[in-house]
Scaffold this motif. Structure first.
Motif, PDB file in Angstrom:
ATOM      1  N   UNK A   1       0.818  -1.222   0.000  1.00 46.95           N
ATOM      2  CA  UNK A   1       0.000   0.000   0.000  1.00 46.95           C
ATOM      3  C   UNK A   1       0.847   1.266   0.000  1.00 46.95           C
ATOM      4  N   UNK A   2       2.153   1.130   0.182  1.00 46.02           N
ATOM      5  CA  UNK A   2       3.013   2.307   0.303  1.00 46.02           C
ATOM      6  C   UNK A   2       3.240   2.936  -1.070  1.00 46.02           C
ATOM      7  N   UNK A   3       3.160   4.244  -1.104  1.00 49.08           N
ATOM      8  CA  UNK A   3       3.302   5.001  -2.355  1.00 49.08           C
ATOM      9  C   UNK A   3       4.603   4.672  -3.083  1.00 49.08           C
ATOM     10  N   UNK A   4       4.658   5.113  -4.365  1.00 54.11           N
ATOM     11  CA  UNK A   4       5.861   4.927  -5.172  1.00 54.11           C
ATOM     12  C   UNK A   4       6.927   5.958  -4.842  1.00 54.11           C
ATOM     13  N   UNK A   5       6.523   7.102  -4.321  1.00 56.45           N
ATOM     14  CA  UNK A   5       7.455   8.172  -4.003  1.00 56.45           C
ATOM     15  C   UNK A   5       6.744   9.505  -4.127  1.00 56.45           C
ATOM     16  N   UNK A   6       7.502  10.603  -4.033  1.00 57.69           N
ATOM     17  CA  UNK A   6       6.934  11.941  -4.152  1.00 57.69           C
ATOM     18  C   UNK A   6       7.163  12.486  -5.558  1.00 57.69           C
TER      19      UNK A   6
END
Length: 514
Positions: free
Chosen positions: A369-374
């Motif tokens: 579930x953790x984003x790919x980045x900013x």
């Protein structure tokens, strides 16, 4: 089909004749919504909106916002929902920073978009009548292809660019993928609640935030999205809708909304027995308020701890854990619950070593579930993912039973005389006083102590407690160095559009004082 927007196509195929959206007198079935979304998506594609392009959604809650969201996803583009309460300069920043190809906006935002020039060079769509510089959404739907199919996307492709609330500075764009959202939706019926087709789910919080994320899982289940039709939170209107439409779920509430609901003068006039789940989160909820809420509505409350970077899926405090008679209930209600399935959640030390239960450190997360980045921020991405963990910026600790207690934001940590003080811990004590409605505890620069613990208190109307009473309450439960040395009584606390107290603003104001 990896495109998360395909859940609407599935809902239309299985639940086509069920009401999918209800708002005031408007009722639309899933079949109707699906056709409108396809037509709008095809018109966006014809206008040059392609896979991976960012489309800003600048609207108040309404049927158009849900349909816009799914149309953007269906076209293979990236949804960039924007908090409708932002200042024009703030939403202009998001439009520019995201390098948006298109903006779909409500008519009340037209003046701000013109003033800032944010739509210049971008395809603009207004949800009402056409403007000289913006096409009308309904015209595009009428001209579009109602059979337009979902554009294929890969699991790692961007689906949603979630701009953080900016409580500590400029907002950053968290890159949420189709795979992230697929995992989030899969976990909802497994862990939160299995929603029955046609179940009425009332949206009272912005669909540009957690409510919109939850709407994906609810759409997949064939639920009815009930919208208030209001741009502000009206407790009586919410209670009336629950009673009239027999709402089974209030999708998501900020704790401030819950307090307003409980304080509504006519709350006991309404039949709310249909409620089976009320989701809340986004900022700290206090044990005393939750106990009051359970006494009125029953154990229907569910806290989801997540972030834009980890949508809705870090830890959870279940309705059963809110129930009266539970062991350590008052203490557990101050927690964020236990780790969700399929996610690693730990507390990290200064060198990113995993700390044992009882130790205080930064909450770290790993999992699907953790984003790919900013977006367009490699330095912030590298810092957030140092040593293989996503660093949440939240300070917390686990107890021996696996409950996570969030103590503060890393940037809100108070260091006084060399000792660490976590504002949330002090706030929880102050909220025990019956005349305290809200409290924010911050560190204010001090020549001797480095920072001095300062409490800003919002009192119940006409019942301001004596400082001596609050000091005595703190003395009963806190170490001496944690007790506030300065006290301020204020009528309200500054919050962002999602209900989070802007402690940075409070600190800056007081640091500038002579």
């Amino acid at each position: 089909m990896t495109n998360i927007g395909s859940i609407l196509r599935h809902a239309a195929a299985v639940h086509g004749d069920r009401i999918g959206i209800a708002c005031g007198p408007l009722r639309r079935t899933y079949e109707e919504i699906d056709a409108r979304v396809s037509a709008f998506a095809s018109s966006l594609a014809a206008a040059g909106v392609g896979p991976g392009d960012r489309v800003v959604l600048l609207q108040h809650n309404g049927p158009e916002l849900l349909e816009s969201l799914f149309a953007v996803l269906r076209a293979g583009a990236v949804a960039v929902p924007v908090n409708a309460r932002l200042h024009p300069l703030e939403y202009a920043y998001v439009i520019e920073h995201s390098d948006a190809t298109a903006v779909v906006f409500g008519p009340s935002f037209a003046a701000g978009l013109v003033t800032t020039g944010a739509c210049q060079g971008r395809y603009a769509v207004v949800t009402s009548d056409a403007l000289p510089w913006a096409a009308a959404m309904e015209d595009l739907i009428r001209a579009g292809d109602p059979a337009f199919a979902d554009v294929e996307r890969a699991a790692d492709d961007l689906a949603w660019l979630f701009y953080t609330s900016g409580t500590t500075g400029r907002p950053k764009g968290a890159m949420i993928t189709h795979g992230n959202l697929r995992f989030m939706c899969d976990q909802y019926p497994r862990e939160v609640r299995r929603v029955a087709p046609g179940e009425v789910c009332l949206h009272v919080a912005p669909l540009t935030h957690a409510g919109g994320l939850w709407s994906l899982a609810l759409t997949e289940a064939g639920a009815q999205h009930l919208l208030t039709g209001s741009v502000s939170f009206d407790p009586d209107a919410v209670l009336a809708l629950v009673e009239r439409d027999r709402a089974a779920q209030i999708v998501f509430m900020a704790p401030t909304m819950l307090t307003m609901l409980l304080d509504a003068p006519g709350i006991d006039r309404y039949d709310t027995s249909s409620l089976q789940l009320v989701g809340y989160g986004g900022s700290p909820a206090y044990s005393s308020e939750l106990q009051r809420a359970v006494a009125r509505f029953g154990p229907v409350f569910c806290q989801i701890y997540g972030q834009g970077e980890c949508p809705m899926t870090i830890t959870m405090l279940t309705p059963e854990e809110h129930g009266e008679g539970r062991p350590r209930r008052a203490e557990v209600l101050t927690s964020a619950g236990k780790r969700r399935d399929g996610i690693e959640v730990v507390v990290l030390g200064p060198d990113d070593d995993v700390l044992p239960a009882g130790s205080v450190g930064e909450v770290g997360v790993r999992g699907p579930v953790v984003m790919r980045g900013y977006w367009r921020d490699d330095d912030a991405t590298a810092a957030a993912f140092a040593n293989g963990w996503y660093h949440t910026g939240d300070i917390g600790r686990f107890d021996d039973e696996g409950y996570l207690y969030l103590l503060d934001r890393v940037k809100d940590l108070i260091i006084t005389g060399g000792s660490n003080v976590y504002g949330r811990e002090v706030e929880d004590v102050l909220l025990r006083h019956p005349d305290v409605v809200e409290a924010a505890v911050i560190g204010v620069p001090d020549r001797i102590w480095g920072e001095v613990v300062t409490a800003l208190v919002v009192a119940r109307h006409g019942r301001t407690p004596a400082v001596a009473e609050l000091e005595a309450l703190c003395a009963e439960r806190l170490a001496g160095y944690k007790k506030p040395r300065r006290w301020e009584f204020v009528t309200s606390l500054p919050k962002n559009g999602y209900g989070k107290v802007l402690k940075r603003e409070l600190r800056n104001e007081r640091a500038a004082m002579p």
